[in-house]
Scaffold this active site. Structure first.
Site, mmCIF file in Angstrom:
data_model
loop_
_atom_site.group_PDB
_atom_site.id
_atom_site.type_symbol
_atom_site.label_atom_id
_atom_site.label_comp_id
_atom_site.label_asym_id
_atom_site.label_seq_id
_atom_site.Cartn_x
_atom_site.Cartn_y
_atom_site.Cartn_z
ATOM 1 N N ILE A 46 -11.304 15.416 -21.555
ATOM 2 C CA ILE A 46 -12.118 15.317 -20.338
ATOM 3 C C ILE A 46 -13.196 16.395 -20.321
ATOM 4 O O ILE A 46 -14.362 16.125 -20.033
ATOM 5 C CB ILE A 46 -11.234 15.412 -19.088
ATOM 6 N N ASP A 65 -11.671 28.006 -23.989
ATOM 7 C CA ASP A 65 -10.492 27.258 -24.436
ATOM 8 C C ASP A 65 -10.039 27.902 -25.743
ATOM 9 O O ASP A 65 -10.773 27.873 -26.731
ATOM 10 C CB ASP A 65 -10.829 25.785 -24.656
ATOM 11 N N ALA A 126 -9.475 19.397 -11.563
ATOM 12 C CA ALA A 126 -8.386 19.469 -12.541
ATOM 13 C C ALA A 126 -7.059 19.159 -11.855
ATOM 14 O O ALA A 126 -6.658 17.996 -11.753
ATOM 15 C CB ALA A 126 -8.365 20.845 -13.207
ATOM 16 N N ASP A 151 -11.684 18.285 -5.577
ATOM 17 C CA ASP A 151 -11.085 16.954 -5.576
ATOM 18 C C ASP A 151 -9.566 17.006 -5.536
ATOM 19 O O ASP A 151 -8.922 15.995 -5.270
ATOM 20 C CB ASP A 151 -11.531 16.188 -6.834
ATOM 21 N N GLU A 156 -1.071 17.954 -1.426
ATOM 22 C CA GLU A 156 -1.818 16.736 -1.145
ATOM 23 C C GLU A 156 -0.960 15.765 -0.336
ATOM 24 O O GLU A 156 0.163 15.466 -0.749
ATOM 25 C CB GLU A 156 -2.277 16.098 -2.458
ATOM 26 N N HIS A 180 -8.858 13.428 -4.286
ATOM 27 C CA HIS A 180 -8.217 13.221 -5.593
ATOM 28 C C HIS A 180 -8.573 11.843 -6.147
ATOM 29 O O HIS A 180 -7.712 11.050 -6.524
ATOM 30 C CB HIS A 180 -6.693 13.388 -5.498
ATOM 31 N N ILE A 181 -9.869 11.606 -6.214
ATOM 32 C CA ILE A 181 -10.350 10.284 -6.603
ATOM 33 C C ILE A 181 -11.528 10.379 -7.574
ATOM 34 O O ILE A 181 -12.211 9.382 -7.845
ATOM 35 C CB ILE A 181 -10.738 9.495 -5.330
ATOM 36 N N ALA A 182 -11.752 11.574 -8.132
ATOM 37 C CA ALA A 182 -12.939 11.787 -8.966
ATOM 38 C C ALA A 182 -12.998 10.841 -10.160
ATOM 39 O O ALA A 182 -14.079 10.431 -10.574
ATOM 40 C CB ALA A 182 -12.989 13.238 -9.448
ATOM 41 N N GLY A 183 -11.844 10.475 -10.725
ATOM 42 C CA GLY A 183 -11.851 9.620 -11.906
ATOM 43 C C GLY A 183 -11.576 8.160 -11.618
ATOM 44 O O GLY A 183 -11.376 7.378 -12.543
#
Length: 215
Positions: A46, A65, A126, A151, A156, A180-183
């Site tokens: 991602i 990373d 994330a 997000d 939640e 929580h809907i970004a994807g």
């Protein structure tokens, strides 16, 4: 939206403040994306896709990373490996793409937010728990951060006492909240279905191993 204050402008115009807010936007010389440094925290599948999208819009890419998934993609993007503290201090946009594990819980707290470049934007798409929400609310209220898009939440749905929901004034205007809907889009759902069906065909019809294995 956050860098250009578009949602904020929408609210001000609805309140009859067109001239005053437009004048303020012009005076603040707000940036677009071209030429900005985007810091990607977590350079997996991602994070890499997000970096590619930002690069297509003219951004430079830095990342944190310890073990990037695709070294070839890093090289193709000309992405610069940075320590977390170095990335936070330099990036105009910081976007988080790490899983929630012991090592990442509370990864972005008060000290990390304070280290961010003044006026920078944080994107938290994330997992809830990676960002200290109370600290984020303070840095938005103080004006240190230019904005944050959130997000995911530590709980939640977030409770009414969540510090992000109790922000007021300009701090609240710097915050973009999504559930929580970004994807989740029509296209992504179709892609998931097609990919699942192709795997069924690969295994049952052609005797081939499935793609995208996670174990």
């Amino acid at each position: 939206m956050l860098l250009r204050r578009l949602a904020w402008a929408d609210s001000e115009i609805r309140q009859g403040h067109y001239v005053d807010f437009r004048t303020r936007m012009l005076a603040d010389n707000l940036p677009g994306l071209e030429g900005l440094l985007v810091g990607v925290v977590g350079f997996g599948t991602i994070g890499t896709a997000v970096a590619q999208a930002f690069q297509r819009m003219g951004c430079r890419i830095g990342f944190y990373d310890p073990a990037p998934r695709d070294v070839a993609a890093v090289q193709a993007l000309g992405a610069r490996s940075m320590s977390l503290r170095e990335l936070l201090a330099a990036a105009d946009v910081v976007t988080l793409h790490v899983p929630l594990i012991a090592a990442t819980r509370g990864m972005i707290g008060d000290a990390e937010l304070a280290a961010m470049k003044p006026g920078a934007v944080l994107v938290q798409a994330a997992r809830g728990g990676i960002v200290d929400e109370a600290a984020l609310a303070r840095h938005l209220a103080s004006g240190h951060l230019g904005g944050a898009a959130v997000d995911v939440y530590s709980t939640e749905p977030p409770g009414a006492d969540n510090p992000l929901l109790t922000l007021a004034g300009e701090g609240a205007r710097r915050l973009l909240l999504t559930p929580h809907i970004a994807g989740v889009t029509r296209q992504s759902s179709a892609l998931l279905f097609r990919s699942a069906w192709q795997n069924v065909e690969r295994v049952l019809v052609h005797g081939e191993p499935p793609l995208h294995r996670v174990y």
